[in-house]
Design a protein around this motif. Sequence first.
Motif, short mmCIF file in Angstrom:
data_model
loop_
_atom_site.label_atom_id
_atom_site.label_comp_id
_atom_site.label_asym_id
_atom_site.label_seq_id
_atom_site.Cartn_x
_atom_site.Cartn_y
_atom_site.Cartn_z
N ARG A 61 -44.49 26.30 -4.41
CA ARG A 61 -45.38 25.32 -5.03
C ARG A 61 -44.62 24.14 -5.63
O ARG A 61 -45.23 23.17 -6.09
CB ARG A 61 -46.24 25.95 -6.13
N ARG A 62 -43.29 24.21 -5.67
CA ARG A 62 -42.47 23.12 -6.21
C ARG A 62 -41.23 22.95 -5.34
O ARG A 62 -40.56 23.94 -5.04
CB ARG A 62 -42.04 23.42 -7.66
N ILE A 63 -40.93 21.72 -5.00
CA ILE A 63 -39.76 21.44 -4.16
C ILE A 63 -39.05 20.20 -4.70
O ILE A 63 -39.69 19.18 -4.97
CB ILE A 63 -40.17 21.19 -2.70
N ILE A 64 -37.73 20.30 -4.85
CA ILE A 64 -36.92 19.13 -5.18
C ILE A 64 -35.92 18.93 -4.05
O ILE A 64 -35.24 19.87 -3.64
CB ILE A 64 -36.18 19.31 -6.52
N THR A 65 -35.85 17.71 -3.53
CA THR A 65 -34.89 17.41 -2.49
C THR A 65 -33.70 16.65 -3.08
O THR A 65 -33.87 15.82 -3.97
CB THR A 65 -35.52 16.58 -1.35
N VAL A 66 -32.52 16.98 -2.58
CA VAL A 66 -31.28 16.35 -3.04
C VAL A 66 -30.53 15.83 -1.82
O VAL A 66 -30.22 16.60 -0.91
CB VAL A 66 -30.40 17.34 -3.82
N GLY A 67 -30.25 14.53 -1.81
CA GLY A 67 -29.56 13.95 -0.67
C GLY A 67 -28.82 12.69 -1.06
O GLY A 67 -28.59 12.42 -2.24
N THR A 68 -28.45 11.91 -0.05
CA THR A 68 -27.74 10.65 -0.28
C THR A 68 -28.61 9.48 0.16
O THR A 68 -29.59 9.65 0.89
CB THR A 68 -26.40 10.60 0.48
N ALA A 69 -28.22 8.29 -0.28
CA ALA A 69 -28.97 7.08 0.06
C ALA A 69 -28.02 5.89 0.07
O ALA A 69 -26.92 5.95 -0.48
CB ALA A 69 -30.10 6.85 -0.94
N VAL B 80 -30.30 8.13 -8.03
CA VAL B 80 -31.62 7.50 -8.06
C VAL B 80 -32.67 8.60 -8.01
O VAL B 80 -32.62 9.48 -7.13
CB VAL B 80 -31.80 6.54 -6.86
N VAL B 81 -33.59 8.58 -8.96
CA VAL B 81 -34.74 9.47 -8.92
C VAL B 81 -35.93 8.63 -8.47
O VAL B 81 -36.30 7.66 -9.13
CB VAL B 81 -35.02 10.10 -10.30
N VAL C 203 -43.52 17.74 -5.53
CA VAL C 203 -42.25 17.35 -4.93
C VAL C 203 -41.59 16.27 -5.77
O VAL C 203 -42.25 15.38 -6.30
CB VAL C 203 -42.45 16.83 -3.48
N ALA C 204 -40.26 16.33 -5.89
CA ALA C 204 -39.47 15.28 -6.53
C ALA C 204 -38.18 15.11 -5.73
O ALA C 204 -37.77 16.01 -4.98
CB ALA C 204 -39.16 15.62 -7.98
N THR C 205 -37.53 13.95 -5.91
CA THR C 205 -36.35 13.64 -5.10
C THR C 205 -35.26 12.99 -5.95
O THR C 205 -35.55 12.05 -6.72
CB THR C 205 -36.72 12.68 -3.95
N ALA C 206 -34.03 13.48 -5.79
CA ALA C 206 -32.85 12.84 -6.38
C ALA C 206 -31.89 12.47 -5.27
O ALA C 206 -31.61 13.28 -4.39
CB ALA C 206 -32.16 13.79 -7.36
N LEU C 207 -31.40 11.23 -5.31
CA LEU C 207 -30.53 10.71 -4.25
C LEU C 207 -29.24 10.17 -4.85
O LEU C 207 -29.27 9.36 -5.78
CB LEU C 207 -31.24 9.58 -3.49
N ALA C 208 -28.13 10.63 -4.32
CA ALA C 208 -26.83 10.11 -4.73
C ALA C 208 -26.47 8.91 -3.86
O ALA C 208 -26.51 9.01 -2.62
CB ALA C 208 -25.76 11.19 -4.61
N HIS D 182 -19.71 14.40 -6.84
CA HIS D 182 -20.04 14.83 -8.20
C HIS D 182 -21.52 14.61 -8.50
O HIS D 182 -22.18 15.46 -9.10
CB HIS D 182 -19.18 14.05 -9.20
N ALA D 183 -22.04 13.48 -8.06
CA ALA D 183 -23.46 13.19 -8.29
C ALA D 183 -24.35 14.18 -7.55
O ALA D 183 -25.37 14.64 -8.10
CB ALA D 183 -23.77 11.76 -7.85
N LEU D 184 -24.00 14.53 -6.33
CA LEU D 184 -24.78 15.51 -5.57
C LEU D 184 -24.79 16.87 -6.27
O LEU D 184 -25.84 17.51 -6.41
CB LEU D 184 -24.21 15.67 -4.16
N ARG D 185 -23.64 17.30 -6.74
CA ARG D 185 -23.57 18.60 -7.41
C ARG D 185 -24.33 18.58 -8.73
O ARG D 185 -24.97 19.58 -9.11
CB ARG D 185 -22.10 18.98 -7.63
#
Length: 268
Positions: free
Chosen positions: A106-114, A127-128, A218-223, A242-245
Amino acid sequence: MNGFPLHQGKHALPAVPDPAEHAAHVRTTDPEANLSTLDGAVLLYQGRLLEHALRTYRTSPRPGWVRGGLHLVEDRGRSFALCGGFGLGAPAAGLVVEQLAALGTRRIITVGTAASLQQGLGPGHLVVATSALRDEGLSHHYLPPGRTASPSPTLTQHLTEALASYDVPVTLGPIWTTDAPYRETAAEVTRYGAEGILAADMEAAAVFAVGHYREVAVATALAIADSLVDRRPRLHSPDTEHALRTALAAAAQALYASTASQQTPGEH
């Protein structure tokens, strides 16, 4: 001239295939396939970040549950799933979100680069996303015609609060999702940068659209890994790593906090 999708109004029509079929198939070989009791899932696009996660957390693999690799984590009272190795781009991410939702997530956070669209955002900056331009194809099959798709405000707030305790610069704002990374033009970079768009990625708008459709937060954080403004060959940066971790650690905290707060998971 035909619009897109070719069958207009399809977002309101039922589909022939159903993700529940996938979940039922998985349970024919593993009746315990159920993610509803976890805090949520973290999607990782970079293979090296998944390798770091598998070194950092005590994990239990769940082969065959979703496309790519799925690993269950128990860590200091927190329980969540890690998912990676499913590929890049909107279709790959959207498919995995569908499968996770069908199994009860029911909750997903994606972590990637941009890639940055602003001079002040460099490697190592996070960036959130608060919205994403829908310049990919998948979201238009899930949502009515529109320019942007948005994440869950509640889960995004939990993610932002979790990141506040770390030593990484974080900026909240809109991003641009495109599934044609080698067709990002100077005209678009100039236009969207002037509008305040922070960065470009390949998945967020699609993930937001599927989340909205399936009532998954859903939420997203991008390094930031490189720049479309000050273009130069991309280099491996320890700051980006470091930002990704950091984003991964904060995502686990945010999922736990969201569960503990007993907010409605699908609230947008």
